[in-house]
Every structure is written in C-alpha cells, then in structure tokens.
Design a protein around this motif. Structure first.
Motif, PDB file in Angstrom:
ATOM      1  N   ARG A  92     -29.676  65.260  93.590  1.00 41.64           N
ATOM      2  CA  ARG A  92     -29.541  63.806  93.486  1.00 41.64           C
ATOM      3  C   ARG A  92     -29.250  63.375  92.056  1.00 41.64           C
ATOM      4  O   ARG A  92     -28.416  62.494  91.814  1.00 41.64           O
ATOM      5  CB  ARG A  92     -30.815  63.123  94.003  1.00 41.64           C
ATOM      6  CG  ARG A  92     -30.922  63.119  95.522  1.00 41.64           C
ATOM      7  CD  ARG A  92     -32.192  62.461  96.005  1.00 41.64           C
ATOM      8  NE  ARG A  92     -32.167  62.300  97.461  1.00 41.64           N
ATOM      9  CZ  ARG A  92     -33.206  61.930  98.183  1.00 41.64           C
ATOM     10  NH1 ARG A  92     -34.387  61.708  97.597  1.00 41.64           N
ATOM     11  NH2 ARG A  92     -33.097  61.804  99.489  1.00 41.64           N
ATOM     12  N   ARG A  93     -29.932  63.993  91.092  1.00 42.41           N
ATOM     13  CA  ARG A  93     -29.682  63.674  89.681  1.00 42.41           C
ATOM     14  C   ARG A  93     -28.285  64.099  89.272  1.00 42.41           C
ATOM     15  O   ARG A  93     -27.596  63.396  88.522  1.00 42.41           O
ATOM     16  CB  ARG A  93     -30.737  64.334  88.794  1.00 42.41           C
ATOM     17  CG  ARG A  93     -32.113  63.677  88.898  1.00 42.41           C
ATOM     18  CD  ARG A  93     -33.213  64.607  88.409  1.00 42.41           C
ATOM     19  NE  ARG A  93     -33.010  65.051  87.043  1.00 42.41           N
ATOM     20  CZ  ARG A  93     -33.538  66.165  86.544  1.00 42.41           C
ATOM     21  NH1 ARG A  93     -34.285  66.946  87.312  1.00 42.41           N
ATOM     22  NH2 ARG A  93     -33.338  66.494  85.293  1.00 42.41           N
ATOM     23  N   LEU A  94     -27.846  65.250  89.765  1.00 42.13           N
ATOM     24  CA  LEU A  94     -26.513  65.738  89.438  1.00 42.13           C
ATOM     25  C   LEU A  94     -25.443  64.784  89.961  1.00 42.13           C
ATOM     26  O   LEU A  94     -24.490  64.436  89.238  1.00 42.13           O
ATOM     27  CB  LEU A  94     -26.316  67.132  90.031  1.00 42.13           C
ATOM     28  CG  LEU A  94     -24.947  67.787  89.835  1.00 42.13           C
ATOM     29  CD1 LEU A  94     -24.639  67.977  88.360  1.00 42.13           C
ATOM     30  CD2 LEU A  94     -24.897  69.125  90.578  1.00 42.13           C
ATOM     31  N   VAL A  95     -25.593  64.361  91.200  1.00 49.49           N
ATOM     32  CA  VAL A  95     -24.634  63.416  91.784  1.00 49.49           C
ATOM     33  C   VAL A  95     -24.653  62.091  91.028  1.00 49.49           C
ATOM     34  O   VAL A  95     -23.599  61.493  90.772  1.00 49.49           O
ATOM     35  CB  VAL A  95     -24.931  63.201  93.279  1.00 49.49           C
ATOM     36  CG1 VAL A  95     -24.126  62.025  93.833  1.00 49.49           C
ATOM     37  CG2 VAL A  95     -24.638  64.467  94.069  1.00 49.49           C
ATOM     38  N   GLU A  96     -25.837  61.639  90.629  1.00 50.36           N
ATOM     39  CA  GLU A  96     -25.937  60.387  89.873  1.00 50.36           C
ATOM     40  C   GLU A  96     -25.184  60.486  88.545  1.00 50.36           C
ATOM     41  O   GLU A  96     -24.438  59.567  88.178  1.00 50.36           O
ATOM     42  CB  GLU A  96     -27.402  60.040  89.612  1.00 50.36           C
ATOM     43  CG  GLU A  96     -27.589  58.746  88.841  1.00 50.36           C
ATOM     44  CD  GLU A  96     -29.054  58.391  88.633  1.00 50.36           C
ATOM     45  OE1 GLU A  96     -29.326  57.270  88.174  1.00 50.36           O
ATOM     46  OE2 GLU A  96     -29.926  59.227  88.938  1.00 50.36           O
ATOM     47  N   VAL A  97     -25.355  61.592  87.834  1.00 48.73           N
ATOM     48  CA  VAL A  97     -24.682  61.761  86.539  1.00 48.73           C
ATOM     49  C   VAL A  97     -23.173  61.855  86.734  1.00 48.73           C
ATOM     50  O   VAL A  97     -22.401  61.216  86.001  1.00 48.73           O
ATOM     51  CB  VAL A  97     -25.211  63.006  85.800  1.00 48.73           C
ATOM     52  CG1 VAL A  97     -24.378  63.281  84.553  1.00 48.73           C
ATOM     53  CG2 VAL A  97     -26.677  62.817  85.417  1.00 48.73           C
ATOM     54  N   MET A  98     -22.715  62.628  87.715  1.00 46.09           N
ATOM     55  CA  MET A  98     -21.274  62.734  87.961  1.00 46.09           C
ATOM     56  C   MET A  98     -20.686  61.388  88.360  1.00 46.09           C
ATOM     57  O   MET A  98     -19.579  61.028  87.929  1.00 46.09           O
ATOM     58  CB  MET A  98     -20.996  63.786  89.033  1.00 46.09           C
ATOM     59  CG  MET A  98     -21.211  65.215  88.555  1.00 46.09           C
ATOM     60  SD  MET A  98     -20.551  66.479  89.689  1.00 46.09           S
ATOM     61  CE  MET A  98     -21.688  66.301  91.065  1.00 46.09           C
ATOM     62  N   SER A  99     -21.425  60.623  89.151  1.00 49.48           N
ATOM     63  CA  SER A  99     -20.964  59.282  89.539  1.00 49.48           C
ATOM     64  C   SER A  99     -20.869  58.378  88.327  1.00 49.48           C
ATOM     65  O   SER A  99     -19.922  57.584  88.195  1.00 49.48           O
ATOM     66  CB  SER A  99     -21.922  58.680  90.573  1.00 49.48           C
ATOM     67  OG  SER A  99     -21.923  59.432  91.769  1.00 49.48           O
ATOM     68  N   ASP A 100     -21.833  58.487  87.427  1.00 50.21           N
ATOM     69  CA  ASP A 100     -21.823  57.679  86.209  1.00 50.21           C
ATOM     70  C   ASP A 100     -20.648  58.049  85.310  1.00 50.21           C
ATOM     71  O   ASP A 100     -19.990  57.183  84.729  1.00 50.21           O
ATOM     72  CB  ASP A 100     -23.145  57.849  85.471  1.00 50.21           C
ATOM     73  CG  ASP A 100     -23.390  56.761  84.437  1.00 50.21           C
ATOM     74  OD1 ASP A 100     -22.959  55.608  84.665  1.00 50.21           O
ATOM     75  OD2 ASP A 100     -24.003  57.048  83.404  1.00 50.21           O
ATOM     76  N   LEU A 101     -20.367  59.350  85.197  1.00 47.03           N
ATOM     77  CA  LEU A 101     -19.217  59.789  84.412  1.00 47.03           C
ATOM     78  C   LEU A 101     -17.915  59.269  85.020  1.00 47.03           C
ATOM     79  O   LEU A 101     -16.991  58.866  84.297  1.00 47.03           O
ATOM     80  CB  LEU A 101     -19.184  61.316  84.324  1.00 47.03           C
ATOM     81  CG  LEU A 101     -20.291  61.958  83.483  1.00 47.03           C
ATOM     82  CD1 LEU A 101     -20.251  63.476  83.631  1.00 47.03           C
ATOM     83  CD2 LEU A 101     -20.181  61.567  82.010  1.00 47.03           C
ATOM     84  N   LYS A 102     -17.851  59.255  86.346  1.00 48.17           N
ATOM     85  CA  LYS A 102     -16.660  58.705  87.004  1.00 48.17           C
ATOM     86  C   LYS A 102     -16.554  57.211  86.732  1.00 48.17           C
ATOM     87  O   LYS A 102     -15.450  56.686  86.512  1.00 48.17           O
ATOM     88  CB  LYS A 102     -16.685  58.986  88.502  1.00 48.17           C
ATOM     89  CG  LYS A 102     -15.444  58.460  89.215  1.00 48.17           C
ATOM     90  CD  LYS A 102     -15.275  59.054  90.577  1.00 48.17           C
ATOM     91  CE  LYS A 102     -14.054  58.449  91.293  1.00 48.17           C
ATOM     92  NZ  LYS A 102     -12.804  58.631  90.521  1.00 48.17           N
ATOM     93  N   ASN A 103     -17.690  56.526  86.711  1.00 52.03           N
ATOM     94  CA  ASN A 103     -17.672  55.092  86.409  1.00 52.03           C
ATOM     95  C   ASN A 103     -17.175  54.824  84.992  1.00 52.03           C
ATOM     96  O   ASN A 103     -16.677  53.731  84.696  1.00 52.03           O
ATOM     97  CB  ASN A 103     -19.071  54.500  86.580  1.00 52.03           C
ATOM     98  CG  ASN A 103     -19.482  54.391  88.035  1.00 52.03           C
ATOM     99  OD1 ASN A 103     -18.663  54.568  88.938  1.00 52.03           O
ATOM    100  ND2 ASN A 103     -20.754  54.110  88.273  1.00 52.03           N
ATOM    101  N   GLN A 104     -17.319  55.815  84.111  1.00 55.81           N
ATOM    102  CA  GLN A 104     -16.825  55.680  82.743  1.00 55.81           C
ATOM    103  C   GLN A 104     -15.311  55.817  82.658  1.00 55.81           C
ATOM    104  O   GLN A 104     -14.711  55.575  81.610  1.00 55.81           O
ATOM    105  CB  GLN A 104     -17.463  56.731  81.831  1.00 55.81           C
ATOM    106  CG  GLN A 104     -18.953  56.565  81.621  1.00 55.81           C
ATOM    107  CD  GLN A 104     -19.560  57.705  80.802  1.00 55.81           C
ATOM    108  OE1 GLN A 104     -18.842  58.433  80.111  1.00 55.81           O
ATOM    109  NE2 GLN A 104     -20.861  57.867  80.887  1.00 55.81           N
TER     110      GLN A 104
END
Length: 261
Positions: A32-44
């Motif tokens: 879940r943390r990994l997906v959250e970080v990857m999603s945040d990077l995509k949002n960047q």
C-alpha cells in the motif's frame, strides 16, 4: 553524481522479497505504501511503469503451501493464482488515487520476435500517452525458461528499453551494490558505478531469499542491458517505499549505474 530529479519516465521493478513476507504471504502494508508513493510520483508528472514479480510467491501463499514448489506445473499453477491476486490488489490500490492500471504479461521472445517487440512497444507507448500505469510481469504460466526472466530483473531492463525510459529503479532488500557480501561488517557500499568489473560480479554473490529467484548478479545484468541504451539504473532498498523520493533529491542510500559504453 548527476542529478536525477528531472528524470520523467521511470521503470520501477519490485521483487518478491519486497512484496512478500518470508511466509510467502503479501506484505499488505508495504504494498500500500509503495502504491501510494508511485501514485504521488505520477502526480508530480512522471510516467510510471511498474514491473512486478511475486506472482509465484503470492500464489504459493494463497494456495496454502509453506514453501516454494519444486515441480514446474505447480510453479505455473501458483503463478496463475498469484497473478490474479496481484492485479486485483494493484487495480484496487492505484484506484484509490484515481490512477488506472493495465496488465502486460511478457515472454522472452518479445526481445527476439520483431512483431511481438513492435506490439509491446506500441502498446506501452499508447498506454503512457493515455496516462495509464502499465503493470508488467513475465507470463510464467506459458513460459518455463527459468520462469522466465530471473525474478524479472532482465525483464525490467528490457521494459526500460521498450518504453524508452529515463531511469530504471530496482527495489530489493539491500541498499545497492557492496564490495562484498553486505552482511559482513566490513562491507563497503558503492554509490556510483561507471564500469562493471570482474570484482563486482564476483562480489555479487548468491540470491538471498527463498521466495525470490534472482540475486544481485541478475541486477547487474539488468543495469548492463539498460546501460546499452544509455538508461541509468538505480538499485535501492525497497523495505521503505518512501526511499523512492530520495532517489530524485539524492537523499537516499542507493547505487547508481551510469555505465560508459
């Protein structure tokens, strides 16, 4: 060390040892943390291509086995069970952040077969144009050559070439490359590599996880393959997914491969 913050198209590979507990069951909190970080990077504004291992490992756990099976049909059956579970999890977790995922299962002949190579290339690039996160795994239920890409390290490098990535990131259970077995007290971390030496290859050692099928040697090979297309590779500890942020501001501990051709 060159700046990595402007790298836009990122292939992120995660192995079984990062995704699963030693029991073979999924490490839900870490995923879940990994997906959250990857999603945040995509949002960047970054393009994220996610190469995942773990189908066999998770299938082993879900099928009720206490250890990885030895015979090929059972491994393939576990891969089929685990791949279904993996995509169910990724679809749900990325969906929490309004990101769409797509599954691509690859066999080794995507490298040698011109038509399959072209199809994979076109599909990947169109998905990225659509803002979708491709989730890529080896098609272990139909391909049995080492099942099929050495814990997907080779696959991640091939994927980086296919999607013309700016950076390949391999998450593992160590902080990068060391001059000897990292469990030894006098082992020294190597932060930057321009050339793979015989000493580095010899020090890479054996695999460290019973559920994983790769090791540092296959990660060095992946860095070499990516380097042939001038794509730098980062090997970093995946135990803390937030380490991914530290790649781009270079605050994390990792090994960067910028290989000279």
């Amino acid at each position: 060390m060159g700046k990595l913050e402007n790298k836009k198209r990122i292939v992120i590979k995660v192995g079984t040892s990062t995704l699963c507990y030693k029991t073979g069951n999924l490490n839900i909190r870490r995923v879940r943390r990994l997906v959250e970080v990857m999603s945040d990077l995509k949002n960047q504004g970054k393009d994220i291509i996610f190469v995942t291992s773990g189908a066999v490992g998770i299938g082993v756990g879900k099928a009720g086995f206490t250890q990885r099976p030895k015979d090929m049909p059972t491994k393939q059956a576990c891969a089929a069970i685990g791949q279904c579970e993996l995509m169910n999890i990724y679809d749900r977790e990325f969906g929490r952040y309004n990101h769409t995922v797509a599954q691509i299962l690859v066999t080794r002949d995507v490298i040698s077969n011109k038509i399959r190579h072209e199809n994979a290339f076109n599909t990947l690039h169109r998905l990225l144009e659509m803002g979708v996160i491709p989730v890529i795994n080896a098609n272990d239920t139909v391909s049995i050559e080492q099942l099929d890409f050495d814990e997907n390290d080779t696959l991640s490098a091939v994927t980086a070439q296919l999607c013309e990535a700016d950076l390949l990131v391999i998450l593992t259970d160590v902080d990068g490359l060391y001059d000897k077995n990292p469990s030894l007290p006098d082992a020294k971390h190597i932060p930057l590599v321009h050339k793979l030496t015989d000493e580095m290859i010899a020090a890479a050692g054996e695999k460290g996880s019973e559920l994983a099928s790769g090791g540092m040697l296959t990660k060095l090979e992946a860095a070499k393959i990516a380097g042939e297309s001038n794509i730098p590779t980062v090997i970093i500890n995946g135990d803390c997914p937030e380490n991914l942020y530290g790649i781009f501001d270079e605050s994390a501990k990792f090994t960067l491969f910028e290989l000279e051709n």
